[in-house]
Design an enzyme around this catalytic site. Sequence first.
Site, short mmCIF file in Angstrom:
data_model
loop_
_atom_site.label_atom_id
_atom_site.label_comp_id
_atom_site.label_asym_id
_atom_site.label_seq_id
_atom_site.Cartn_x
_atom_site.Cartn_y
_atom_site.Cartn_z
N HIS A 40 2.43 -9.92 9.30
CA HIS A 40 3.86 -9.58 9.42
C HIS A 40 4.49 -10.36 10.56
CE1 HIS A 40 2.35 -5.64 7.63
NE2 HIS A 40 3.31 -5.98 6.80
N GLN B 182 7.55 3.18 -5.19
CA GLN B 182 6.68 2.09 -5.67
C GLN B 182 5.21 2.52 -5.72
OE1 GLN B 182 7.87 -0.65 -2.30
NE2 GLN B 182 5.74 -1.32 -2.47
N GLN C 254 4.51 -9.86 -6.58
CA GLN C 254 5.72 -9.27 -6.00
C GLN C 254 6.71 -10.37 -5.62
OE1 GLN C 254 5.98 -5.96 -2.96
NE2 GLN C 254 6.09 -7.66 -1.54
N ARG D 96 -3.70 -1.96 4.56
CA ARG D 96 -4.68 -1.05 3.96
C ARG D 96 -6.10 -1.30 4.51
NH1 ARG D 96 -1.08 -1.53 -0.80
NH2 ARG D 96 -0.48 0.59 -1.36
O1 PAF Z 1 5.33 -5.83 0.47
C1 PAF Z 1 5.72 -4.75 0.94
O2 PAF Z 1 5.37 -4.32 2.05
C2 PAF Z 1 6.66 -3.89 0.10
O3 PAF Z 1 6.36 -3.94 -1.25
C3 PAF Z 1 8.16 -4.18 0.35
C4 PAF Z 1 8.52 -5.59 -0.07
C5 PAF Z 1 8.48 -3.97 1.81
C6 PAF Z 1 9.02 -3.22 -0.49
O4 PAF Z 1 8.75 -1.89 -0.17
#
Ligand code: PAF
Length: 282
Positions: A37, A61, A155, A189
């Site tokens: 991140h 989600q 994603q 995770r």
């Molecule tokens: O990748 C993630 O952490 C999530 O799927 C996101 C893009 C923040 C959406 O909740």
Amino acid sequence: MLSFHTIQETRDALNLVRQKGKTVALVPTMGNLHQGHLRLIETARKNADYIAVSIFVNPIQFGPNEDFDAYPRTLEQDSEKLIAQGTDLLFAPSAAEMYPYGLEDQIRVGTPEIANTLCGADRPDHFSGVTTVVSKLFNIIQPDIAVFGEKDYQQLAVVKKMVMDLCFPIKVVSMPTIREASGLALSSRNGNLRATDAEIAPLLHQTLNTYKNIILTGQRNYVELEKEATQILEKNGFKVDYFSVCNQRSLTKASSRQRDLVILVAAKLGTVRLIDNIAFSV
Ligand code: PAF
């Protein structure tokens, strides 16, 4: 760093920023921030004047039997890391702030064909949960750019298509996966892995690498290779959801004629579901 839990305060602060002519980058996250991140934030910094990070564990989600409750929530430590990283604004809403009318009747943003395979096959509402929350975050923050990690390959593809199809005036920037020395992709995770599983986990990336190299030697029987790789992982304690050699663009199974490939894998160790991928051209 400004830190807000409400949409209104966030909008008010960002309006002032935009009035000064500054460009805004958004790094959307679910928190429990790791080096991966922080790299996304570094990239955001290089591409915009003002950096907003969102932390929201998005309930819509997650499927009914998934790890929503167990998902690590570490807002205090995350805030410290964001301050050290020079983040300008943190938006960390509650579920009630994001979904004030409840989760059931929330309008969902639809998903394209590429969302129906791989993770989408086992998690039918997952990607519409992602497109919905990302759209909401885009509307709240109104960033010029948004930064996503390539670990979540599918994603990223879905978000890029959503941005194009729905004409969001936002540039999506992606960053390669950050890995431990063992090759294990960093993930929030990973901390939930049992000690014995943490030792096995790097095999996921090693297997992707092995099969990339096998394909690069000229082997094209992908069905057979997928079966073999799955067996290796299962013998070592993984429960494999998919190990799939795909076309990079369509995310459908690759044919022997296709050049731009990506191998994607999702597998569980205990209760922890890990994903990874490797993209290459033959
Ligand atoms: O990748 C993630 O952490 C999530 O799927 C996101 C893009 C923040 C959406 O909740």
